[in-house]
Design an enzyme around this catalytic site. Structure first.
Site, short mmCIF file in Angstrom:
data_model
loop_
_atom_site.label_atom_id
_atom_site.label_comp_id
_atom_site.label_asym_id
_atom_site.label_seq_id
_atom_site.Cartn_x
_atom_site.Cartn_y
_atom_site.Cartn_z
N ARG A 27 32.13 31.27 55.00
CA ARG A 27 33.06 30.73 54.00
C ARG A 27 32.38 30.43 52.67
O ARG A 27 33.03 30.11 51.69
CB ARG A 27 33.68 29.41 54.52
CG ARG A 27 34.62 29.57 55.68
CD ARG A 27 35.19 28.23 56.06
NE ARG A 27 36.08 27.72 55.05
CZ ARG A 27 37.40 27.86 55.06
NH1 ARG A 27 37.98 28.49 56.04
NH2 ARG A 27 38.13 27.36 54.09
N TRP A 75 30.88 28.02 48.21
CA TRP A 75 31.17 29.28 47.50
C TRP A 75 31.71 28.81 46.17
O TRP A 75 32.83 28.32 46.09
CB TRP A 75 32.19 30.10 48.28
CG TRP A 75 32.63 31.34 47.57
CD1 TRP A 75 33.74 31.48 46.79
CD2 TRP A 75 32.00 32.62 47.58
NE1 TRP A 75 33.82 32.75 46.30
CE2 TRP A 75 32.77 33.49 46.77
CE3 TRP A 75 30.85 33.12 48.17
CZ2 TRP A 75 32.44 34.81 46.56
CZ3 TRP A 75 30.52 34.46 47.95
CH2 TRP A 75 31.32 35.29 47.17
N ASN A 101 36.67 21.29 49.78
CA ASN A 101 37.00 22.71 49.75
C ASN A 101 38.34 22.82 49.06
O ASN A 101 39.28 22.12 49.42
CB ASN A 101 37.09 23.25 51.19
CG ASN A 101 37.70 24.64 51.23
OD1 ASN A 101 37.44 25.46 50.36
ND2 ASN A 101 38.54 24.90 52.23
N GLY A 102 38.44 23.69 48.05
CA GLY A 102 39.72 23.87 47.34
C GLY A 102 39.50 23.83 45.84
O GLY A 102 38.36 23.94 45.36
N GLU A 487 44.47 53.04 45.12
CA GLU A 487 43.81 52.08 46.01
C GLU A 487 44.17 52.38 47.46
O GLU A 487 43.33 52.27 48.36
CB GLU A 487 44.19 50.65 45.60
CG GLU A 487 43.59 49.56 46.45
CD GLU A 487 42.07 49.54 46.49
OE1 GLU A 487 41.41 50.25 45.72
OE2 GLU A 487 41.54 48.81 47.35
N LYS A 491 41.42 53.17 50.34
CA LYS A 491 41.31 52.42 51.61
C LYS A 491 41.33 53.38 52.78
O LYS A 491 40.55 53.25 53.72
CB LYS A 491 42.48 51.43 51.77
CG LYS A 491 42.48 50.18 50.93
CD LYS A 491 41.36 49.22 51.18
CE LYS A 491 40.15 49.54 50.43
NZ LYS A 491 39.77 49.02 49.23
N GLU A 494 37.92 55.34 52.97
CA GLU A 494 36.68 54.65 53.30
C GLU A 494 36.65 54.07 54.71
O GLU A 494 35.59 53.99 55.30
CB GLU A 494 36.30 53.61 52.24
CG GLU A 494 37.25 52.48 52.06
CD GLU A 494 36.84 51.54 50.93
OE1 GLU A 494 35.67 51.47 50.55
OE2 GLU A 494 37.73 50.83 50.42
N HIS A 510 51.27 70.36 38.85
CA HIS A 510 50.25 71.04 38.06
C HIS A 510 49.07 71.48 38.93
O HIS A 510 47.98 71.71 38.42
CB HIS A 510 49.79 70.14 36.92
CG HIS A 510 50.90 69.80 35.98
ND1 HIS A 510 51.41 70.70 35.08
CD2 HIS A 510 51.66 68.68 35.84
CE1 HIS A 510 52.42 70.14 34.41
NE2 HIS A 510 52.58 68.91 34.87
N LYS A 609 28.53 46.83 50.62
CA LYS A 609 29.49 45.94 49.96
C LYS A 609 29.21 45.85 48.47
O LYS A 609 30.12 45.83 47.65
CB LYS A 609 29.41 44.54 50.62
CG LYS A 609 30.41 43.54 50.07
CD LYS A 609 31.83 43.89 50.49
CE LYS A 609 32.88 43.01 49.86
NZ LYS A 609 34.21 43.62 49.94
C1 AGP Z 1 36.18 49.24 47.75
O1 AGP Z 1 36.70 48.96 48.98
C2 AGP Z 1 34.72 49.17 47.65
N1 AGP Z 1 34.20 47.97 48.16
C3 AGP Z 1 34.19 49.59 46.28
O2 AGP Z 1 34.95 50.61 45.73
C4 AGP Z 1 34.03 48.47 45.25
O3 AGP Z 1 35.27 48.10 44.73
C5 AGP Z 1 33.10 48.96 44.13
O4 AGP Z 1 31.84 49.25 44.67
C6 AGP Z 1 32.96 47.97 43.02
O5 AGP Z 1 32.44 46.76 43.48
P1 AGP Z 1 32.56 45.45 42.62
O6 AGP Z 1 34.00 45.12 42.50
O7 AGP Z 1 31.77 44.42 43.38
O8 AGP Z 1 31.96 45.75 41.28
#
Ligand code: AGP
Length: 614
Positions: A27, A75, A101-102, A487, A491, A494, A510, A609
């Site tokens: 968290r 956080w 928290n909040g 988006e 999703k 990936e 096109h 990430k």
């Molecule tokens: C999306 O699911 C990914 N985690 C990836 O496209 C991400 O948005 C991108 O690497 C940018 O990351 P950021 O928002 O931390 O800059």
């Protein structure tokens, strides 16, 4: 999103608190701290910036033998991660310690009031006002009761909070309270315990009491009393929890991704919280450190970002051009930084990044700064590199996102970008106050509309069940719905490893139309908007080639004779707000397709990430 824990009983508090905080580290993990009242020493507080391990290694912990204490893992939302901003926070006299928290919406007003009375603040957080206010309630009032003081202060607070409070004058006691932020408590074999989330409790007890909004809990070694803010006691029910620790960290969801998808109603609310002046209905952006004159003089806006953040940024382009009437360019950060873009001191650059650490986005914003542009960062991480380097920051308040695939941070980014766009419109006078209020009114309904989508998952699961032999899928949308399509396709790619592409619907004929053969799923976003009919006629072109028609649409939409294979009905909102509602359907579709294909949705192959290299 932070983690809080409190224990009072027969055991030494430090061990129980550290164990609880370890279970809550997901968290928040930018700093941690504990407070243990000690008869002779008063309140002993130990805090460390960094991970919980840094706190655990603190030599001061060894001397803390008290059996009452509160702890926090942070956080950051207000104030950068630092020891000074870590919890617990103390009142001026050092007799009251609070973990929170909040988000306290009215902390600016409360802080100004307290400062005018001569109280000096020691942190930049919204949370410290709680400690200072409780300290004032208790100061100089012989026999003042801690629970009454907490209750009186809660009445002054606006926003969301779960708090735990200890005071040196009330040994062997913790008072907790909550509003719009989770708080659970329970009786253990050795005492009583409270926390912001179940994982922190289950090594001590599996019989959990859920504290409700505007309730207080009064914990002592041998008793636990739950009452409302007026002091009326409630006999609480206990819930037996048999999750293992890992499941508890995911709040019982199968994966972090699914948990994070389900957190969206709350975190979208958190992102909007405190930004709308409840009296005037106008907008307030506290973290925007540029002057209104600078915002007024901008004659061009650039949005730079990568991946999901780029998709969120696309909505800002549509919103700013429509509401503010300023030209907006949007670029992938890795392209922008090397393509010699034209910008100067009158250009506003909006860098969007969940992590605030993406190498290309940081470099793009740095480059823009060198050319004299003003940079506004939209990020989820307080004190991240992007936030530190930008001229101004708008935080998304989505809390930590563990799943590699961005979900809640995407919808919160759009919410924050829309608030920023409205703010620009308000400041530059391109929108009437009534127009701003009208949009805000619709924004307030977003959490509940997203919750409606989450409650209607059966049709999505059923559609996912038809994807066993799918290799390619196409996503269509126009205007802001193009962002939703992009988006949705990302999703799907990936986490399920299927080939999924998004196009603006008008672009289909096109070229990509050549790929549409019998049975290929084409997911089209046709929710209300000024180009809805045009998208529906593009979908008809797909239907004529045998594509499987899957629509995201509002109830009662006139399909003009089109016979879709599947329709996901979503609540209707303003077309610039719709990506927040509509994309949740596509997150869930990707999730269920990926699960049926046996994929690890939290840790997709080859992806990280945070991408800190270019
Ligand atoms: C999306 O699911 C990914 N985690 C990836 O496209 C991400 O948005 C991108 O690497 C940018 O990351 P950021 O928002 O931390 O800059």
């Amino acid at each position: 999103m932070c983690g809080i824990v409190g224990y009072v009983g027969d055991k030494q508090a430090v061990g129980v608190l550290i164990e609880g905080l370890r279970r809550l580290e997901y968290r928040g993990y930018d700093s941690a701290g504990i407070a243990v009242p000690d008869g002779a020493e008063g309140l002993c507080v130990v805090k460390r910036q960094g991970k919980l391990a840094d706190l655990e290694a603190a030599p001061e912990l060894a001397g803390l033998v008290g059996t009452t204490g509160i702890g926090h893992t942070r956080w950051a939302t207000h104030g950068v991660p630092s020891e000074r901003n870590s919890h617990p926070h103390l009142d001026a006299a050092g007799r009251v310690a609070v973990v929170h928290n909040g988000i306290i919406e009215n902390f600016h007003d409360l802080r100004a009031e307290l400062e005018s009375e001569g109280i000096e603040f020691r942190s930049d957080t919204d949370s410290e006002v709680i400690a200072q206010l409780i300290g004032l309630e208790l100061a100089g009032v012989p026999g003042a009761d801690l629970a009454e003081a907490v209750s009186s202060v809660c009445r002054k607070l606006e926003g969301a909070f779960a708090i735990a409070v200890v005071a040196s004058d009330s040994p062997g006691r913790i008072v907790g309270a909550r509003r719009h932020a989770p708080l659970v408590t329970g009786v253990t074999e050795t005492g009583t315990i409270l926390a912001s989330d179940i994982p922190a409790l289950i090594s001590e007890t599996r019989e959990i009491i859920v504290v409700e909004d505007d309730e207080l809990v009064d914990l002592r070694a041998g008793s636990l009393v739950v009452s409302d803010i007026e002091g009326r006691e409630r006999v609480p029910d206990t819930v037996h929890v048999d999750w293992d620790v890992a499941a508890a960290e995911r709040s019982g969801f199968e994966d972090f991704m699914l948990k994070e998808i389900h957190e969206q109603p709350r975190v979208i609310g958190d992102t909007l919280r405190g930004r709308i002046d409840t009296v005037t209905g106008s907008l307030r952006l506290d973290e925007l450190r540029t002057s209104d004159d600078e915002l007024r003089s901008a004659n061009k806006v650039f949005v730079v970002a990568c991946g999901t953040s780029f998709h969120a940024g696309l909505v800002a382009k549509y919103a700013i051009e429509h509401w503010v009437r300023v030209p907006v360019e949007i670029d992938i950060a890795s392209e922008f930084r090397y393509r010699d873009p034209v910008l100067d001191a009158r250009t506003l650059v909006i860098g969007v990044s969940q992590s605030g650490e993406t190498a290309d986005t940081i470099a793009a914003c740095r480059y823009a700064s060198q050319l004299g542009a003003k940079v506004v960062a939209v990020t989820n991480v307080v004190g991240s590199s992007l936030a530190r380097e930008a001229d101004a920051v708008v935080y998304t308040h989505a809390g930590p996102e563990i799943g590699v695939a961005a979900t809640k941070t995407f919808t919160c980014q759009i919410a924050a970008l829309l608030v920023l766009s409205l703010y620009l419109g308000q400041t530059r006078g391109s929108l009437y106050p009534s127009e701003v209020r009208g949009v805000l009114e619709q924004m307030r309904r977003l959490p509940e509309q997203v919750a409606e989508v989450l409650d209607d998952v059966d049709p999505i699961r059923a559609e996912a069940g038809r994807w066993a032999r799918v290799h390619d899928a196409f996503y269509l949308g126009r205007g802001p719905a193009y962002s939703t399509a992009l988006e949705g396709a990302l999703k799907m790619k990936e986490i399920s490893y299927l080939h999924a592409e998004a196009y603006p619907s008008g672009e289909l004929k096109h070229g990509p139309l050549a790929l549409i053969v019998e049975g290929v799923p084409v997911i089209s976003v046709v929710t209300a908007g000024h180009v809805q009919k045009k998208t529906i006629s593009n979908v008809a072109e797909v239907a004529a080639r045998g594509g499987r028609i899957v629509l995201v649409a509002n109830a009662g939409t006139d399909m003009g004779g089109l016979l879709p294979d599947t329709v996901f009905e979503v609540p209707e909102t303003h077309e610039l707000l719709a990506p927040i509602v509509d994309s949740v359907v596509l997150q869930l579709l990707a999730y269920h397709v990926a699960k049926q294909r046996g994929c690890d949705v939290d840790r997709p192959r080859n992806l990280a990430k945070t991408v800190t290299v270019e």
